[in-house]
Design an enzyme around this catalytic site. Sequence first.
Site, PDB file in Angstrom:
ATOM      1  N   ASP A  58       0.759  -1.252   0.000  1.00 41.22           N
ATOM      2  CA  ASP A  58       0.000   0.000   0.000  1.00 41.22           C
ATOM      3  C   ASP A  58       0.792   1.307   0.000  1.00 41.22           C
ATOM      4  OD1 ASP A  58      -1.723  -2.105   0.318  1.00 41.22           O
ATOM      5  OD2 ASP A  58      -3.112  -1.021   1.599  1.00 41.22           O
TER       6      ASP A  58
ATOM      7  N   GLU B  68      -2.538  -7.866  12.783  1.00 48.30           N
ATOM      8  CA  GLU B  68      -2.199  -7.604  11.383  1.00 48.30           C
ATOM      9  C   GLU B  68      -0.716  -7.252  11.235  1.00 48.30           C
ATOM     10  OE1 GLU B  68      -4.296  -4.206   9.942  1.00 48.30           O
ATOM     11  OE2 GLU B  68      -4.083  -4.776   7.841  1.00 48.30           O
TER      12      GLU B  68
END
Length: 806
Positions: free
Chosen positions: A549, A776
């Site tokens: 990202d 995560e």
Amino acid sequence: MVRNRKQPAQQKHGNNHESSSSSGASDVSFVSRTFHLLSIWKTFVGVVCFMIAVYISTLGYLETRVNTPLGEEKVVIDAGLAVPDMYWGSYRPGVYFGMKSRDPRSPVFGMMWYELAASAHKGIRHQCEQNDNLPTYGWLRHDGVHFGEQLISDPPHDIRTSFLKTPGGEHGGHWTARINITSTDGRNTPLVLIWYGALDESLGAGVHSRLWVERDTLLGHTPALGNFKVHLVPHTGKIIHKSHSEAYASGLQVLKEKFYSLLRVDKHPNFGRLAVLGPDGELKKNIDTEVNFVPIQLLVETPFVLDVIYTTEDFPIPPIKGDEYTRTLANLTKEFDKKFEEKFKLKEKGYSDEDVGIAKAAMSNMIGGIGYFYGASRVQSQYTKEPVPYWKAALYTAVPSRSFFPRGFLWDEGFHGLLIGRWSPDIQLDIAAHWLDLLNVEGWIPREQILGVEALARVPKEFVVQSNAAANPPMLLLTIGHLVKTRPELFKVDSPHRDILDRMFPRLQAWYQWFQTTQKGEEATSYRWRGRDNDGVQLNPKTLTSGLDDYPRASHPSYIERHVDLRCWMYAAADAMATIARVLELETDKFESTRDQLGDEDLLNELHWSPHTQTYADFGLHTDGVRFVRQQSKNPQEGSKVVRSVTIAPQPRLVTSAFGYVSLFPMLLKVLQPESEKLGKILEMLDKPDLLWSPYGLRSLSKLSPLYMKRNTEHDPPYWRGQVWANVNYLALAALRHYSARGPHAQRASALYTALKENVVRNILSEYKRTGYLYEQYSGEDGRGSGCKPFTGWTALVVLIMADEY
Ligand SMILES: *[C@@H]1O[C@H](CO)[C@@H](O)[C@H](O)[C@H]1NC(C)=O
Ligand SMILES: *[C@@H]1O[C@H](CO)[C@@H](O)[C@H](O)[C@H]1NC(C)=O
């Protein structure tokens, strides 16, 4: 794969020109001239009409390519009832506990609960929500086929859910679920438990499919299942009050809200006022609606154990229940523990029982997080004016996070396959088969799969539409290559796995070819991620397609860019294709020659090595001179916003200031030879604490990088800008292990392997013990879990790391 892109407009001009030049004759009579002109005119009109038709049909053709399936045989041949053992399962990862079948048109079942006393503040539990702030929840054991066992902690109660199956018969057999509620404070506070059945949009409701309640039993009928019954049988404890409703819900995503609207206040001698289920007013008002949601609410004294017994009508074998359930579950648990130790040998390696328990929970939640989805993505190409629906398809896939990402993600699934395949190659291949069947005729697979209204309701609008220019790392291909390389015996001629791989091959090749053609860079053997967009707001425009990202890339996206990670992915993809082709006894030359070309270190260095910083880097139009400034909007009502200001003009150069995961890819994907001098340089920099090395694993971005832990916009916190990610640490460990075996850097690689493994494992386990979850990502500053939870997608690779399995 996009061949033959004609320029219809140009052709039209060419033809005009030809026909008008033929009208040059001057010595003809008026009449014949008129005729001649008329016929020219007709020809002209004809040609124009023809060209317009060609233009429109070409456009139409190009427009439909994005959602046209690849014309190869599907990999998944047997589905639904044809695979009885896998028919029922906990295939609804987004809810705390639910059951459905692997049929595109399946009824769903599930559980909700709320505290009688605290309902006002805590609300009703149904979908896995981070805001519920449960101290922990997740599968403790789940084998993906026969059973699962989950603990949900919601003080002052613990709720244990489990299920077992009795496959057989014509209609998928029976299953039993058990809900075991204990109180943790010794006060035996009552709890309200709801079990429901629902028909989703694929089944609708009406004559073909129905649900209803008779004498406290949930009954139903669908074409695939025939008649079925769900009995709720208390095993331990007392039901204080029972109510049910037959209702209409507009979709699975609103079941909780619908349930809430069905509650009426009633008087109860012991509890004063009690919320009980009443009739659905909406159903009576609107005669077009049919019952598709039947919740049964039980107010129970704890401890309480409920058996939920689903039976199909025509299958004479009795379902498992009561004490037999307890015994069978104990048996399956024992078998699971035995198989887990055989596969991963964690006890043998000296891990404590507690750590082994966490590893089991990590793997079980990944496997228990496997869902079955059905629906159509929204996709777009440069030829479609509006997003268009993909074809309706089924997807059997694991999910990264049951709370935050309860749907399929293409590159995540490649990492999931590494762990799932170690437990069950059958499940791994079945998942990969479903994904590969999503290839369109161009060779593209949408990267995020949002199938069905339940999935769609949880995705922000801007992420729904998938562009066919967008790639995502081909990790799934690498993982299939990995299975073929490490378990060649599975793919012997005439074996079922071999047949699957045979059907996969043309699809893998189309996918691989799609990368080679659509993600090419300007320079020979260079590659470029598409989909970067400089909106003037982001400090560094995101590269969502790369999977990383907001990892800093060239500050000004341009066609001259080349991305070192993608080039390395393509090396590994070519190598995986060669491995797979070799096992299938197919031509391997072209894959090997691409691999060897991309593995040529001199070429790699020319494109990506900076002699100045002695690191690998992306190349592009770049400046480090960017910062945020607050800008007053022209419209005074809108106030001010933060935008990017460029203080030094960008230049074509290597993006060396962004030292981090991307710089490591030539090592991570084993592109470099063990003898490589550059490999030595990477290893030298690896354990520098002011760069990537932390006591919790490798940081994604160097502490010295200008964008280290910087926000990307006013509202966009850092994501891949320093945090420690388990998937890339797994790749790093796999590579270090590989380079430990030979070459001049073996000793250094081996020492780094031991130290990095120790850091990653210690931190993930201790954060689980501290908080009850896998995360995560982890902070590179203090090791704390961050991002969403539970994240038992690739963070669960900690199991393979503990087991030294790469
Ligand atoms: C319910 O859970 C408790 C706590 O783990 C356990 O002791 C008990 O045996 C379970 N009961 C049944 C019937 O499974
Ligand atoms: C449990 O396992 C034992 C030994 O494998 C077997 O004999 C027994 O029938 C099993 N019991 C149940 C209820 O499955």
